[in-house]
Design an enzyme around this catalytic site. Structure first.
Site, PDB file in Angstrom:
ATOM      1  N   GLY A 134       0.827  -1.207   0.000  1.00  0.00           N
ATOM      2  CA  GLY A 134       0.000   0.000   0.000  1.00  0.00           C
ATOM      3  C   GLY A 134       0.855   1.246   0.000  1.00  0.00           C
ATOM      4  O   GLY A 134       1.128   1.821   1.070  1.00  0.00           O
ATOM      5  N   SER A 136       1.010   3.813  -3.286  1.00  0.00           N
ATOM      6  CA  SER A 136       0.404   4.874  -4.080  1.00  0.00           C
ATOM      7  C   SER A 136      -0.994   5.236  -3.607  1.00  0.00           C
ATOM      8  O   SER A 136      -1.759   4.376  -3.165  1.00  0.00           O
ATOM      9  CB  SER A 136       0.346   4.455  -5.549  1.00  0.00           C
ATOM     10  OG  SER A 136       1.640   4.300  -6.077  1.00  0.00           O
ATOM     11  N   SER A 168      -1.122  -3.705  -6.584  1.00  0.00           N
ATOM     12  CA  SER A 168      -1.037  -4.997  -7.266  1.00  0.00           C
ATOM     13  C   SER A 168      -1.427  -6.133  -6.332  1.00  0.00           C
ATOM     14  O   SER A 168      -0.992  -6.171  -5.178  1.00  0.00           O
ATOM     15  CB  SER A 168       0.384  -5.231  -7.787  1.00  0.00           C
ATOM     16  OG  SER A 168       0.777  -4.212  -8.680  1.00  0.00           O
ATOM     17  N   GLU A 251      14.141  -3.556  -4.764  1.00  0.00           N
ATOM     18  CA  GLU A 251      13.313  -3.895  -5.926  1.00  0.00           C
ATOM     19  C   GLU A 251      14.047  -3.593  -7.214  1.00  0.00           C
ATOM     20  O   GLU A 251      14.026  -4.380  -8.163  1.00  0.00           O
ATOM     21  CB  GLU A 251      11.998  -3.120  -5.872  1.00  0.00           C
ATOM     22  CG  GLU A 251      11.068  -3.439  -7.036  1.00  0.00           C
ATOM     23  CD  GLU A 251       9.858  -2.507  -7.094  1.00  0.00           C
ATOM     24  OE1 GLU A 251       8.941  -2.819  -7.853  1.00  0.00           O
ATOM     25  OE2 GLU A 251       9.856  -1.478  -6.391  1.00  0.00           O
ATOM     26  N   GLU A 377       9.662  10.630 -14.636  1.00  0.00           N
ATOM     27  CA  GLU A 377       9.878  11.980 -14.101  1.00  0.00           C
ATOM     28  C   GLU A 377      10.579  11.922 -12.742  1.00  0.00           C
ATOM     29  O   GLU A 377      11.513  12.703 -12.469  1.00  0.00           O
ATOM     30  CB  GLU A 377       8.539  12.713 -13.975  1.00  0.00           C
ATOM     31  CG  GLU A 377       7.898  13.085 -15.310  1.00  0.00           C
ATOM     32  CD  GLU A 377       7.255  11.900 -16.017  1.00  0.00           C
ATOM     33  OE1 GLU A 377       6.944  12.011 -17.206  1.00  0.00           O
ATOM     34  OE2 GLU A 377       7.060  10.831 -15.362  1.00  0.00           O
TER      35      GLU A 377
END
Length: 393
Positions: A134, A136, A168, A251, A377
């Site tokens: 959890g 975003s 996800s 990651e 970005e």
């Protein structure tokens, strides 16, 4: 110049190849790509063959080779781990169809969790427990530090309220690592904490989100007065931002390998496509494919440099560049593939299009790669600050 490894490393590679040849199921040898999956049911998101394959890797020490045997590894050296990652990427073999458990949860709990929390690591890596992350939120994706999901302390528990998005595997996950704001008065990087949340806790509402391919691997997750034991706090109170940096570093440390191999495979596919279309003599086509080849070769060398730093315990800002560059170049490569096809590039007609619409499908899906795992970005900001030493705007 060609890089080569010594006999001990090649013996390690041979053992891995033998295992893969003997144990890998046909489903994984087909190069299953979850980005192409149109799974309709909860069960299809992580099919049975994928669960068995992940457990087989763990039980034979090939899930995370650098970890000890009790965590699905074999105490492999960093170079052996690199060889493993390259061999898996070369064959397009996935370790798991639910990456959060082994790629984010495991290193986070090993680095910051207490003994009870670290006991959750082995099932996460083996795939016995499915996790989601959890992070975003609707107004805090790229700017993760802007998250607003609140966790208020009430005696021996936290009470969580808020929303996460693009989560996800939330539909099938048993547990979640949830980043929450525990001190709204602190600077936004300072008031964040990390909680372990059971997904069957009352007050959690999971709503799947379907993307372009038809699959629904993402979800919105709503928290309404969700009670979480205070013992589920990972690390220190309001110390969550430090954990995010470690989690994302782990990651990305291996993602570059897959990204480079995918780019190299796409370049070779472009060569094959150009031959089929009869345009190999076109100087413009040759130049553009050659440029992509040069970029891929340069990125591989840069990846090796970053991996060496990471393996020695140093930061590897190269991996932020690798993530951005491979995803952006992948988008350019698939666009070139569509241009080579001409008028039928946008069709998935087997008689008129190329490779059953592979190029148009992956072109549209390639935009997601510039967002997932940290937008281009944000990667540019990291590169500007940590590599070039530029000041914050």
């Amino acid at each position: 110049m060609r890089l080569s490894f010594g006999p001990e490393i090649e013996a390690f590679r041979s053992e891995l190849v033998t295992f893969l040849n003997e144990q890998a199921p046909l489903d994984v040898l087909a190069g299953f790509d979850m980005m192409d999956s149109g799974a309709e049911s909860r069960e299809e998101i992580i099919p049975d063959w994928a669960r068995r394959w992940q457990a087989t890797l763990f039980d034979n020490g090939w899930m995370i080779p650098g970890y000890p045997a009790e965590l699905g590894g074999r105490d492999a050296t960093p170079i052996q781990t690199l060889v493993y990652l390259e061999e898996m990427a070369r064959r397009r073999i996935l370790r798991s169809l639910h990456f959060p458990g082994y790629a984010i949860v495991a290193p986070s709990l090993l680095d910051f969790g207490n003994a009870e929390q670290q006991a959750l690591v082995a099932p996460a890596i083996r795939g016995d427990t499915v996790w989601c992350i959890g992070m975003s939120e609707p107004n805090a994706g790229s700017d993760l530090a802007g998250l607003q999901t609140r966790a208020e302390i009430d005696g021996d528990r936290f009470v969580v309220n808020g929303q996460k998005v693009w989560t996800s595997y939330a539909m099938v996950a048993q547990k979640a690592l949830v980043y929450v704001r525990t001190d709204p008065s602190a600077p936004k990087h300072k008031g964040i904490s990390l909680l372990i949340v059971d997904m069957d806790t009352p007050g959690i509402d999971v709503r799947p989100l379907r993307h372009l391919s038809g699959a629904a691997h993402f979800a919105e997750v709503f928290f309404t007065d969700v009670e979480v034991p205070r013992s589920n706090l990972v690390g220190g109170l309001n110390d969550g931002w430090r954990i995010t940096q470690g989690s994302l570093a782990h990651e990305r440390a291996g993602l570059w390998v897959e990204g480079v191999f995918r780019l190299e495979a796409t370049v070779q596919a472009l060569v094959d496509l150009a031959r089929r279309r009869g345009v190999t003599a076109d100087a413009g086509v040759r130049r553009r494919i050659a440029e992509l080849y040069e970029h891929a070769a340069s990125l591989r060398a840069l990846g090796y440099k970053g991996f060496a730093s990471f393996a020695q315990g140093s930061s590897a800002p190269e991996h932020s560049y690798m993530k951005m560059a491979t995803s952006e170049l992948g988008k350019a490569a698939y666009e070139l593939g569509m241009q080579l096809q001409g008028p039928y590039a946008a069709t998935r007609d087997a008689e008129r299009g190329e490779e059953n619409g592979r190029w148009v499908n992956m072109f549209f899906m390639s935009f997601a790669n510039t967002i997932a795992g940290g937008t281009s970005e944000i990667q540019r900001n990291i590169i500007a600050q940590r590599v070039l030493g530029l000041p914050r705007a």
